[in-house]
Design a protein around this motif. Structure first.
Motif, short mmCIF file in Angstrom:
data_model
loop_
_atom_site.label_atom_id
_atom_site.label_comp_id
_atom_site.label_asym_id
_atom_site.label_seq_id
_atom_site.Cartn_x
_atom_site.Cartn_y
_atom_site.Cartn_z
N ASN A 180 0.84 -1.18 0.00
CA ASN A 180 0.00 0.00 0.00
C ASN A 180 0.88 1.24 0.00
N ALA A 230 -4.29 -1.57 6.70
CA ALA A 230 -3.95 -0.95 5.43
C ALA A 230 -4.72 0.36 5.24
N GLY A 231 -3.97 1.45 5.11
CA GLY A 231 -4.57 2.73 4.81
C GLY A 231 -5.16 3.49 5.98
#
Length: 257
Positions: free
Chosen positions: A3, A99-100
């Motif tokens: 990512n 993630a993120g």
């Protein structure tokens, strides 16, 4: 899983632990200590003591964790020494728990020692397992909307295992036992068909182990099959995600036959 990072450049933080004069001088100023202050930015998912312990235990022995939510989501983590704390700061600075989102900003704390009175989802003393624990029927974590806010209220005491992270209440004992004894596939019910997709579901379950496959069931709206890498990871999904509210709907997670 790859990512994009929000960091503009990679900065290497060096330290000289136990150097001349007995001081722990850190490059860029400040003094290294064995207690770190974690600030969780963009906390879209619940952050518990077990989650923090899971990501920090590989850097050294974690002694105590306290999470507080007065100014967003922050946590004090006490290690067994300055070397462990420095390794955790260097290795986790700017990393995402998920993630993120749930990006970590870490700094040394001047707190000499963390005082913990109860072992639960908000505080845990790993040197004193005899402290009172939150009852298993404590209020569940609620993830709320995926758009923002920590959404964490209440929770169950995490187990000091350091292998699988997790949040939320324990699932039914029978279902959990079935996942442990069975295979690595679970069925998840209560997913919002309008908002849930493979990416979001992956972000939800990836904390508990390696995700092999995800398949939404067209004949049963709001349900999906999730195949993990091993039965232990599937057992963790059943135990920690059953009853958790995601996008306004409580989840039901059972072992697949």
């Amino acid at each position: 899983y790859v990512n994009f990072s929000k960091s503009q450049e990679i900065k290497r933080r060096t330290s000289q632990v136990g150097g001349a004069g007995g001081s722990d001088d850190v490059a860029g100023g400040g003094v290294a200590t064995h207690v770190l202050l974690f600030t969780v930015l963009n906390p879209l998912y619940p952050v518990t003591t077990e989650v923090i312990h899971t990501i920090t235990a590989s850097f050294g022995a974690v002694q105590r964790i306290v999470i507080f939510r007065k100014n967003g989501v922050q946590a004090l983590v006490e290690f067994d020494g300055v070397r462990s704390a420095t390794a955790a700061l260097t290795g986790l600075q700017g990393a995402d728990i998920y993630a993120g989102c749930c990006t970590l900003k870490i700094e040394y704390s001047r707190t000499p020692r963390i005082n913990v009175h109860r072992n639960n989802a908000e505080s845990w003393d790993y040197t004193n397992p005899m402290l009172p624990q939150t009852p298993a029927n404590a209020p569940a974590y609620s993830m709320g909307g995926m758009g923002g806010g920590d959404g964490a209220r209440g929770g169950m005491p995490p187990e000091h295992r350091g292998s699988l992270g997790g949040m939320g209440p324990a699932g039914p004992a029978g279902a959990a036992a079935g996942a442990a004894a069975g295979g690595a596939v679970v069925i998840m019910y209560g997913l919002d068909p309008a908002q849930m997709n493979c990416d979001r579901l992956f972000n939800l379950v990836c904390l508990y182990g390696n995700v092999q496959k995800i398949k939404f069931l067209p004949q049963k709206a709001g349900s999906a099959l999730v195949q993990m890498s091993d039965p232990a990871a599937a057992h963790a999904l059943v135990r920690f995600l059953s009853g958790v509210c995601v996008l306004g709907s409580p989840l039901e997670v059972v072992a697949s036959k």
